[in-house]
Design a protein around this motif. Structure first.
Motif, PDB file in Angstrom:
ATOM      1  N   GLU A 249      11.872  -0.772  -8.828  1.00  0.00           N
ATOM      2  CA  GLU A 249      12.157  -2.203  -8.687  1.00  0.00           C
ATOM      3  C   GLU A 249      11.089  -2.799  -7.782  1.00  0.00           C
ATOM      4  OE1 GLU A 249      16.238  -2.296  -7.451  1.00  0.00           O
ATOM      5  OE2 GLU A 249      16.299  -4.476  -7.615  1.00  0.00           O
ATOM      6  N   VAL A 250      10.308  -3.692  -8.346  1.00  0.00           N
ATOM      7  CA  VAL A 250       9.257  -4.358  -7.573  1.00  0.00           C
ATOM      8  C   VAL A 250       9.684  -5.816  -7.446  1.00  0.00           C
ATOM      9  CG1 VAL A 250       6.786  -4.954  -7.496  1.00  0.00           C
ATOM     10  CG2 VAL A 250       7.515  -2.850  -8.647  1.00  0.00           C
ATOM     11  N   LYS A 251       9.800  -6.303  -6.211  1.00  0.00           N
ATOM     12  CA  LYS A 251      10.294  -7.667  -6.030  1.00  0.00           C
ATOM     13  C   LYS A 251       9.419  -8.439  -5.068  1.00  0.00           C
ATOM     14  CE  LYS A 251      14.746  -9.833  -5.929  1.00  0.00           C
ATOM     15  NZ  LYS A 251      16.033  -9.859  -5.277  1.00  0.00           N
ATOM     16  N   ASP A 252       8.916  -9.586  -5.522  1.00  0.00           N
ATOM     17  CA  ASP A 252       8.096 -10.472  -4.673  1.00  0.00           C
ATOM     18  C   ASP A 252       7.038  -9.696  -3.907  1.00  0.00           C
ATOM     19  OD1 ASP A 252       9.528 -12.700  -5.458  1.00  0.00           O
ATOM     20  OD2 ASP A 252      11.046 -12.394  -3.894  1.00  0.00           O
ATOM     21  N   PHE A 253       6.417  -8.766  -4.583  1.00  0.00           N
ATOM     22  CA  PHE A 253       5.451  -7.887  -3.906  1.00  0.00           C
ATOM     23  C   PHE A 253       4.129  -8.623  -3.660  1.00  0.00           C
ATOM     24  CE2 PHE A 253       2.121  -4.621  -4.065  1.00  0.00           C
ATOM     25  CZ  PHE A 253       2.529  -3.843  -2.992  1.00  0.00           C
TER      26      PHE A 253
ATOM     27  N   GLU B  69       4.447 -13.366 -16.924  1.00  0.00           N
ATOM     28  CA  GLU B  69       5.745 -13.204 -17.585  1.00  0.00           C
ATOM     29  C   GLU B  69       5.953 -11.744 -17.980  1.00  0.00           C
ATOM     30  OE1 GLU B  69       6.323 -14.841 -21.726  1.00  0.00           O
ATOM     31  OE2 GLU B  69       4.258 -15.497 -21.383  1.00  0.00           O
ATOM     32  N   VAL B  70       7.199 -11.405 -18.266  1.00  0.00           N
ATOM     33  CA  VAL B  70       7.512 -10.078 -18.806  1.00  0.00           C
ATOM     34  C   VAL B  70       8.075 -10.327 -20.197  1.00  0.00           C
ATOM     35  CG1 VAL B  70       8.801  -7.949 -18.487  1.00  0.00           C
ATOM     36  CG2 VAL B  70       8.035  -9.221 -16.479  1.00  0.00           C
TER      37      VAL B  70
ATOM     38  N   LEU C 112       8.947  -6.852 -11.044  1.00  0.00           N
ATOM     39  CA  LEU C 112       9.058  -6.047 -12.268  1.00  0.00           C
ATOM     40  C   LEU C 112      10.043  -4.893 -12.055  1.00  0.00           C
ATOM     41  CD1 LEU C 112       7.613  -5.485 -15.070  1.00  0.00           C
ATOM     42  CD2 LEU C 112       6.231  -3.832 -13.852  1.00  0.00           C
ATOM     43  N   ASP C 113      10.797  -4.570 -13.115  1.00  0.00           N
ATOM     44  CA  ASP C 113      11.689  -3.397 -13.064  1.00  0.00           C
ATOM     45  C   ASP C 113      11.256  -2.397 -14.120  1.00  0.00           C
ATOM     46  OD1 ASP C 113      13.309  -4.686 -11.312  1.00  0.00           O
ATOM     47  OD2 ASP C 113      14.826  -5.259 -12.800  1.00  0.00           O
ATOM     48  N   VAL C 114      11.417  -1.113 -13.827  1.00  0.00           N
ATOM     49  CA  VAL C 114      11.258  -0.087 -14.862  1.00  0.00           C
ATOM     50  C   VAL C 114      12.543   0.736 -14.867  1.00  0.00           C
ATOM     51  CG1 VAL C 114       9.915   1.880 -15.701  1.00  0.00           C
ATOM     52  CG2 VAL C 114       8.757   0.039 -14.464  1.00  0.00           C
ATOM     53  N   HIS C 115      13.197   0.788 -16.023  1.00  0.00           N
ATOM     54  CA  HIS C 115      14.429   1.567 -16.135  1.00  0.00           C
ATOM     55  C   HIS C 115      14.139   2.941 -16.721  1.00  0.00           C
ATOM     56  CE1 HIS C 115      16.208  -2.417 -15.662  1.00  0.00           C
ATOM     57  NE2 HIS C 115      17.313  -1.784 -15.284  1.00  0.00           N
ATOM     58  N   ALA C 116      15.068   3.863 -16.481  1.00  0.00           N
ATOM     59  CA  ALA C 116      14.968   5.185 -17.094  1.00  0.00           C
ATOM     60  C   ALA C 116      14.954   5.010 -18.604  1.00  0.00           C
ATOM     61  CB  ALA C 116      16.170   6.024 -16.670  1.00  0.00           C
TER      62      ALA C 116
END
Ligand SMILES: Nc1ncnc2c1ncn2[C@@H]1O[C@H](COP(=O)(O)OP(=O)(O)OP(=O)(O)O)[C@@H](O)[C@H]1O
Ligand SMILES: [Mg+2]
Length: 282
Positions: free
Chosen positions: A9-13, A227-228, A37-41
């Protein structure tokens, strides 16, 4: 993806460098701003952006291997836990593995066989199967990095990350200079990892590679997530993405007309080209 806690979980980095300017005046250069950005399993998320936009620095921040003049802000979490420097060091090479952009990350004093074996809990036959898969013959096993071609060294880096058993694999431009069959093998391996429930963050300037493997694509420009997007929808039409920069990247692809489109044509002050910046080290 429901309410599951993301692997990453990357937030306001944010990331900036302190440097000395003229007259020893300290200046700060912001490279990444407000990146989220998020990366899920089980998924592959690509970060696509031009050369020099801060993609490798993002990977290095997650791994805890930034240069000492870098300072970061915002939040990086692994499975819900804030990634402190000590946690990054504990996870590095075990739970989080990097396929680095540069082959200089290989340990110069370790043979190929040992590099691939090093992150394995049980070496067993895994070394042999990875070496076969990445076309590193028996003789390559006892070679040191200086005895390998650029393409072989890159295959060792990929093999090492894939055997690590890491839950999150970060692949930073994993394929430049590789023969087409090895590119396919590498992308296939990343897909397999995701199918096994691992998370993959693939960093690339090549949006076509992202279309082949990614579930979602984070478009990154000058350190900012513009954007994602869903990869399949993005590939199908620029109407499925919102930002002018994402649309411009789509139009710049050879199969979409190879328009050397500049962002300002879409009312932006940015260039749309995703310049290569790749080292052809095969
Ligand atoms: N130690 C440092 N001090 C100051 N600036 C730095 C330092 N390291 C990197 N940079 C700058 O940060 C920016 C982003 O670098 P980074 O290597 O993350 O780009 P990238 O997106 O990975 O590019 P490429 O696609 O070419 O690999 C570059 O402009 C680079 O000059
Ligand atoms: Mg890079």
């Amino acid at each position: 993806m429901g309410q599951r806690i993301p692997l990453l979980e990357v937030k306001d980095f944010t990331l900036q460098f302190k440097q000395y300017g003229r007259g020893l005046k300290q200046i700060e250069t912001r490279v990444i701003s407000g990146f989220t950005l998020d990366v899920h399993a089980g998924e592959i998320v690509a970060v696509v952006g031009a050369s020099g936009s801060g993609k490798s620095l993002l990977a290095h921040a997650i791994l805890g291997i930034l240069p000492s003049n870098a300072a970061t802000g915002g939040s990086l979490k692994f499975k819900g836990e804030e990634l402190s420097q000590s946690l990054k060091e504990r996870l590095r090479g075990k739970e989080i593995s990097l396929i680095p952009q540069s082959v200089s990350y290989l340990d110069p004093l370790m043979t190929t066989g040992k590099q691939i074996e090093s992150p394995l809990r049980k070496a067993a036959n895994a070394v042999k199967s990875v070496m076969n898969r990445f076309q590193l013959g028996d003789d390559a096993k006892n070679k040191y990095p200086f005895q390998l071609s650029g393409g072989m060294a890159r295959r060792v880096l990929i093999g090492t990350a894939l055997t690590s058993g890491a839950e999150l694999v970060i692949a930073d431009e994993p394929t430049p200079g590789l023969h087409k069959s090895m590119v396919d093998e590498t992308l296939g391996s990343l897909k397999e990892l995701a199918a096994l429930g691992r998370g993959v963050l693939m960093i690339t300037h090549d949006i076509d590679l992202a279309f082949v493997v990614a579930d979602r694509i984070a478009v990154f420009n000058k350190g900012l997530t513009v954007e994602v997007a869903d990869a399949k929808a993005f590939e199908a039409s620029p109407d499925n993405v919102k930002h002018p920069y994402s649309k411009a990247l789509w139009h710049a692809l050879p199969q979409n007309g190879f328009h050397s489109v500049r962002g300002k044509d879409y009312g932006e002050e940015i260039d749309a080209g995703c310049d290569a910046g790749e080292e052809d080290d095969a």
